[in-house]
Design a protein around this motif. Structure first.
Motif, PDB file in Angstrom:
ATOM      1  N   ALA A  77      30.558 -28.684  11.465  1.00  0.00           N
ATOM      2  CA  ALA A  77      31.048 -28.703  12.520  1.00  0.00           C
ATOM      3  C   ALA A  77      29.732 -27.692  14.213  1.00  0.00           C
ATOM      4  O   ALA A  77      28.770 -28.018  13.923  1.00  0.00           O
ATOM      5  N   ALA A  80      26.300 -27.734  13.933  1.00  0.00           N
ATOM      6  CA  ALA A  80      26.076 -29.177  14.551  1.00  0.00           C
ATOM      7  C   ALA A  80      26.167 -28.386  16.689  1.00  0.00           C
ATOM      8  O   ALA A  80      25.005 -28.860  17.551  1.00  0.00           O
ATOM      9  N   LEU A  83      22.954 -26.445  17.481  1.00  0.00           N
ATOM     10  CA  LEU A  83      22.471 -26.873  18.092  1.00  0.00           C
ATOM     11  C   LEU A  83      22.394 -27.704  19.326  1.00  0.00           C
ATOM     12  O   LEU A  83      21.489 -27.922  20.431  1.00  0.00           O
ATOM     13  N   GLY A  84      23.957 -28.496  19.437  1.00  0.00           N
ATOM     14  CA  GLY A  84      23.888 -28.545  20.454  1.00  0.00           C
ATOM     15  C   GLY A  84      23.916 -27.537  21.939  1.00  0.00           C
ATOM     16  O   GLY A  84      23.220 -27.974  23.006  1.00  0.00           O
ATOM     17  N   THR A  87      19.984 -27.771  22.788  1.00  0.00           N
ATOM     18  CA  THR A  87      18.848 -29.049  23.415  1.00  0.00           C
ATOM     19  C   THR A  87      19.537 -28.626  24.246  1.00  0.00           C
ATOM     20  O   THR A  87      20.110 -28.343  25.537  1.00  0.00           O
ATOM     21  N   ALA A 133      30.581 -32.993  13.401  1.00  0.00           N
ATOM     22  CA  ALA A 133      29.471 -32.655  13.168  1.00  0.00           C
ATOM     23  C   ALA A 133      29.121 -33.555  14.770  1.00  0.00           C
ATOM     24  O   ALA A 133      28.719 -32.847  15.386  1.00  0.00           O
ATOM     25  N   SER A 134      29.055 -34.618  14.800  1.00  0.00           N
ATOM     26  CA  SER A 134      29.158 -35.072  16.311  1.00  0.00           C
ATOM     27  C   SER A 134      29.986 -34.810  17.553  1.00  0.00           C
ATOM     28  O   SER A 134      29.294 -34.181  18.658  1.00  0.00           O
ATOM     29  N   GLY A 136      30.781 -31.579  17.043  1.00  0.00           N
ATOM     30  CA  GLY A 136      30.446 -29.860  17.312  1.00  0.00           C
ATOM     31  C   GLY A 136      28.706 -30.379  17.989  1.00  0.00           C
ATOM     32  O   GLY A 136      29.142 -29.257  19.075  1.00  0.00           O
ATOM     33  N   TYR A 137      27.923 -31.048  17.810  1.00  0.00           N
ATOM     34  CA  TYR A 137      27.362 -31.188  19.029  1.00  0.00           C
ATOM     35  C   TYR A 137      27.313 -31.914  20.303  1.00  0.00           C
ATOM     36  O   TYR A 137      26.530 -30.884  20.913  1.00  0.00           O
ATOM     37  N   ASN A 176      33.089 -23.607  17.027  1.00  0.00           N
ATOM     38  CA  ASN A 176      32.125 -24.551  18.216  1.00  0.00           C
ATOM     39  C   ASN A 176      31.975 -23.531  19.198  1.00  0.00           C
ATOM     40  O   ASN A 176      30.727 -24.033  18.808  1.00  0.00           O
TER      41      ASN A 176
END
Length: 246
Positions: A77, A80, A83-84, A87, A133-134, A136-137, A176
Protein backbone atom coordinates in the motif's frame (compact mmCIF):
# COMPACT_ATOMS: atom_id res chain seq x y z
CA UNK A 1 -10.62 27.64 16.04
CA UNK A 2 -11.63 26.55 19.61
CA UNK A 3 -14.73 24.79 18.25
CA UNK A 4 -12.67 23.09 15.55
CA UNK A 5 -10.07 21.99 18.11
CA UNK A 6 -12.83 20.44 20.25
CA UNK A 7 -14.20 18.62 17.18
CA UNK A 8 -10.71 17.28 16.42
CA UNK A 9 -10.28 16.17 20.03
CA UNK A 10 -13.57 14.24 20.00
CA UNK A 11 -12.78 12.70 16.61
CA UNK A 12 -9.34 11.54 17.74
CA UNK A 13 -10.75 10.09 20.97
CA UNK A 14 -13.45 8.12 19.16
CA UNK A 15 -11.29 6.87 16.32
CA UNK A 16 -8.33 5.96 18.52
CA UNK A 17 -10.61 3.97 20.80
CA UNK A 18 -11.45 1.65 17.89
CA UNK A 19 -7.93 1.55 16.47
CA UNK A 20 -8.08 4.18 13.71
CA UNK A 21 -6.64 7.65 13.05
CA UNK A 22 -9.60 9.77 11.92
CA UNK A 23 -7.91 11.39 8.90
CA UNK A 24 -11.01 11.46 6.70
CA UNK A 25 -13.06 13.25 9.35
CA UNK A 26 -10.28 15.77 10.08
CA UNK A 27 -10.13 16.59 6.38
CA UNK A 28 -13.91 17.00 6.14
CA UNK A 29 -14.06 19.23 9.22
CA UNK A 30 -11.38 21.46 7.71
CA UNK A 31 -13.23 21.55 4.40
CA UNK A 32 -16.45 22.58 6.16
CA UNK A 33 -14.41 25.32 7.87
CA UNK A 34 -13.44 26.50 4.34
CA UNK A 35 -9.71 25.90 4.73
CA UNK A 36 -7.77 25.78 1.42
CA UNK A 37 -8.32 22.23 0.13
CA UNK A 38 -4.68 21.97 -1.05
CA UNK A 39 -3.38 21.91 2.54
CA UNK A 40 -6.14 19.70 3.98
CA UNK A 41 -4.33 16.39 3.29
CA UNK A 42 -1.12 17.72 4.84
CA UNK A 43 -2.78 18.58 8.13
CA UNK A 44 -5.04 15.52 8.19
CA UNK A 45 -2.16 13.13 7.51
CA UNK A 46 -0.04 14.83 10.18
CA UNK A 47 -2.89 14.40 12.68
CA UNK A 48 -3.23 10.76 11.61
CA UNK A 49 0.46 10.14 12.31
CA UNK A 50 0.18 11.76 15.75
CA UNK A 51 -2.82 9.61 16.71
CA UNK A 52 -1.73 6.18 15.42
CA UNK A 53 2.00 6.34 16.22
CA UNK A 54 1.31 5.69 19.91
CA UNK A 55 -1.20 2.94 19.14
CA UNK A 56 1.20 1.19 16.76
CA UNK A 57 3.95 1.29 19.37
CA UNK A 58 1.71 -0.12 22.08
CA UNK A 59 0.51 -2.95 19.83
CA UNK A 60 4.11 -3.79 18.93
CA UNK A 61 5.29 -3.77 22.54
CA UNK A 62 2.41 -6.02 23.55
CA UNK A 63 3.36 -8.52 20.84
CA UNK A 64 -0.03 -8.21 19.14
CA UNK A 65 1.09 -7.03 15.68
CA UNK A 66 1.19 -9.93 13.17
CA UNK A 67 4.34 -8.59 11.52
CA UNK A 68 4.55 -10.87 8.50
CA UNK A 69 1.05 -10.24 7.21
CA UNK A 70 0.94 -6.61 8.32
CA UNK A 71 4.20 -5.75 6.58
CA UNK A 72 3.08 -7.42 3.34
CA UNK A 73 -0.13 -5.38 3.18
CA UNK A 74 1.58 -2.18 4.30
CA UNK A 75 4.50 -2.64 1.92
CA UNK A 76 2.11 -2.99 -1.03
CA UNK A 77 0.00 0.00 0.00
CA UNK A 78 2.79 2.47 0.84
CA UNK A 79 4.01 3.14 -2.76
CA UNK A 80 0.38 3.53 -3.84
CA UNK A 81 -0.15 6.08 -1.05
CA UNK A 82 2.89 7.99 -2.30
CA UNK A 83 1.47 8.02 -5.85
CA UNK A 84 -1.89 9.16 -4.49
CA UNK A 85 -0.20 12.06 -2.75
CA UNK A 86 1.47 13.06 -6.03
CA UNK A 87 -1.76 12.93 -8.06
CA UNK A 88 -3.22 16.36 -8.99
CA UNK A 89 -6.93 16.66 -8.22
CA UNK A 90 -9.52 19.43 -8.54
CA UNK A 91 -11.27 20.81 -5.48
CA UNK A 92 -14.68 19.46 -6.50
CA UNK A 93 -13.33 15.97 -7.18
CA UNK A 94 -11.36 16.05 -3.92
CA UNK A 95 -14.40 16.99 -1.83
CA UNK A 96 -16.65 14.53 -3.68
CA UNK A 97 -14.29 11.59 -3.14
CA UNK A 98 -13.83 12.63 0.48
CA UNK A 99 -17.58 12.86 1.13
CA UNK A 100 -18.24 9.43 -0.38
CA UNK A 101 -15.29 8.01 1.58
CA UNK A 102 -16.78 9.30 4.82
CA UNK A 103 -20.19 7.75 4.14
CA UNK A 104 -18.52 4.43 3.30
CA UNK A 105 -16.40 4.78 6.43
CA UNK A 106 -19.54 5.05 8.54
CA UNK A 107 -20.85 1.86 6.95
CA UNK A 108 -17.60 -0.02 7.60
CA UNK A 109 -17.86 0.82 11.29
CA UNK A 110 -21.14 -1.10 11.39
CA UNK A 111 -19.50 -4.35 10.22
CA UNK A 112 -19.63 -6.81 13.15
CA UNK A 113 -16.26 -7.53 14.77
CA UNK A 114 -15.59 -11.15 15.72
CA UNK A 115 -12.92 -11.39 18.42
CA UNK A 116 -11.76 -14.89 17.50
CA UNK A 117 -11.74 -15.83 13.80
CA UNK A 118 -12.58 -19.27 12.49
CA UNK A 119 -9.65 -21.57 11.81
CA UNK A 120 -9.46 -21.03 8.05
CA UNK A 121 -9.49 -17.66 6.23
CA UNK A 122 -12.05 -17.21 3.45
CA UNK A 123 -11.19 -16.76 -0.23
CA UNK A 124 -11.43 -13.00 0.31
CA UNK A 125 -8.04 -13.16 2.01
CA UNK A 126 -6.44 -13.77 -1.38
CA UNK A 127 -7.45 -10.32 -2.71
CA UNK A 128 -6.24 -8.40 0.33
CA UNK A 129 -3.04 -7.18 -1.42
CA UNK A 130 -5.11 -5.67 -4.25
CA UNK A 131 -7.45 -3.98 -1.78
CA UNK A 132 -4.48 -2.75 0.23
CA UNK A 133 -3.01 -1.04 -2.85
CA UNK A 134 -6.36 0.61 -3.66
CA UNK A 135 -6.84 1.87 -0.12
CA UNK A 136 -3.24 3.10 -0.05
CA UNK A 137 -3.79 5.19 -3.19
CA UNK A 138 -6.99 6.65 -1.73
CA UNK A 139 -5.12 7.41 1.48
CA UNK A 140 -2.52 9.54 -0.27
CA UNK A 141 -5.02 11.21 -2.59
CA UNK A 142 -7.40 12.67 0.00
CA UNK A 143 -5.41 12.56 3.23
CA UNK A 144 -6.68 9.47 5.05
CA UNK A 145 -4.93 6.38 6.35
CA UNK A 146 -7.04 3.71 4.64
CA UNK A 147 -7.02 1.34 7.59
CA UNK A 148 -10.67 1.94 8.36
CA UNK A 149 -11.53 0.49 4.92
CA UNK A 150 -9.06 -2.38 5.13
CA UNK A 151 -10.06 -3.61 8.60
CA UNK A 152 -13.67 -4.66 7.77
CA UNK A 153 -12.42 -6.75 4.83
CA UNK A 154 -9.83 -8.38 7.09
CA UNK A 155 -12.63 -9.27 9.51
CA UNK A 156 -14.82 -10.64 6.70
CA UNK A 157 -11.86 -12.69 5.43
CA UNK A 158 -11.20 -14.05 8.96
CA UNK A 159 -7.65 -12.86 8.43
CA UNK A 160 -6.75 -12.88 12.14
CA UNK A 161 -8.11 -12.00 15.59
CA UNK A 162 -9.77 -8.63 16.20
CA UNK A 163 -6.77 -7.35 18.16
CA UNK A 164 -4.33 -8.44 15.46
CA UNK A 165 -6.47 -6.74 12.81
CA UNK A 166 -6.58 -3.54 14.89
CA UNK A 167 -2.79 -3.63 15.17
CA UNK A 168 -2.46 -4.20 11.42
CA UNK A 169 -4.83 -1.32 10.63
CA UNK A 170 -2.90 0.98 12.96
CA UNK A 171 0.43 0.19 11.24
CA UNK A 172 -1.26 0.46 7.83
CA UNK A 173 -2.56 3.96 8.67
CA UNK A 174 0.78 5.11 10.07
CA UNK A 175 2.88 4.06 7.07
CA UNK A 176 0.33 5.19 4.48
CA UNK A 177 0.07 8.57 6.17
CA UNK A 178 3.86 8.99 6.08
CA UNK A 179 4.10 8.03 2.40
CA UNK A 180 1.02 10.03 1.45
CA UNK A 181 2.43 13.06 3.23
CA UNK A 182 5.71 12.69 1.32
CA UNK A 183 3.81 12.61 -1.98
CA UNK A 184 1.74 15.64 -1.03
CA UNK A 185 4.87 17.59 -0.12
CA UNK A 186 6.53 16.76 -3.44
CA UNK A 187 3.37 17.81 -5.29
CA UNK A 188 2.84 21.12 -3.51
CA UNK A 189 6.22 22.01 -2.05
CA UNK A 190 7.50 21.73 1.51
CA UNK A 191 6.36 25.29 2.21
CA UNK A 192 2.77 24.10 2.43
CA UNK A 193 3.63 21.89 5.39
CA UNK A 194 4.79 24.94 7.33
CA UNK A 195 1.55 26.72 6.46
CA UNK A 196 -0.48 23.68 7.52
CA UNK A 197 1.34 23.32 10.84
CA UNK A 198 1.09 27.06 11.60
CA UNK A 199 -2.63 26.92 10.94
CA UNK A 200 -3.24 23.64 12.66
CA UNK A 201 -0.88 23.47 15.64
CA UNK A 202 -3.79 23.72 18.15
CA UNK A 203 -5.55 20.95 16.21
CA UNK A 204 -2.48 18.71 16.31
CA UNK A 205 -2.26 19.22 20.09
CA UNK A 206 -5.99 18.42 20.39
CA UNK A 207 -5.67 15.11 18.49
CA UNK A 208 -2.54 14.17 20.44
CA UNK A 209 -4.46 14.48 23.70
CA UNK A 210 -7.68 12.95 22.34
CA UNK A 211 -5.83 10.05 20.75
CA UNK A 212 -4.05 9.17 23.97
CA UNK A 213 -7.25 9.29 26.00
CA UNK A 214 -9.09 7.24 23.39
CA UNK A 215 -6.51 4.49 23.15
CA UNK A 216 -5.81 4.25 26.88
CA UNK A 217 -9.16 4.88 28.57
CA UNK A 218 -12.22 4.72 26.32
CA UNK A 219 -12.32 0.97 25.87
CA UNK A 220 -12.14 0.49 29.65
CA UNK A 221 -15.21 2.56 30.41
CA UNK A 222 -17.50 2.32 27.36
CA UNK A 223 -18.62 -0.74 25.39
CA UNK A 224 -16.82 -0.84 22.03
CA UNK A 225 -20.15 -1.23 20.23
CA UNK A 226 -21.31 2.16 21.57
CA UNK A 227 -18.05 3.79 20.56
CA UNK A 228 -18.24 2.35 17.04
CA UNK A 229 -21.85 3.53 16.66
CA UNK A 230 -20.93 7.01 17.91
CA UNK A 231 -17.98 7.19 15.53
CA UNK A 232 -20.16 6.01 12.63
CA UNK A 233 -22.78 8.66 13.42
CA UNK A 234 -20.18 11.44 13.55
CA UNK A 235 -18.57 10.28 10.30
CA UNK A 236 -21.88 9.95 8.44
CA UNK A 237 -23.00 13.40 9.57
CA UNK A 238 -19.77 15.10 8.48
CA UNK A 239 -19.70 13.22 5.15
CA UNK A 240 -23.33 14.03 4.46
CA UNK A 241 -22.76 17.74 5.21
CA UNK A 242 -19.79 17.75 2.85
CA UNK A 243 -21.71 16.15 -0.03
CA UNK A 244 -24.69 18.48 0.43
CA UNK A 245 -22.36 21.49 0.20
CA UNK A 246 -20.96 20.43 -3.21
Amino acid sequence: MPALAIAFFVTALLYASVGFGGGSTYTALLALAQVDYRILPLLALTCNIVVVAGSSLRFARAGITPWRGALVLTGIAAPAAFLGGLTPISEKAFLGILGVSLVLTALTLLVPVQETPKKHPTRLAGVMPLLAASFGYLAGLVGIGGGIFLAPFLHLARWDSARAIAATASLFILVNSLFGLAGQLLKGGAGRLGTAVDLGLPLIVAVAIGGQIGSLLALKYLPQRWIRLGTAALTAWVGGRLLLNL
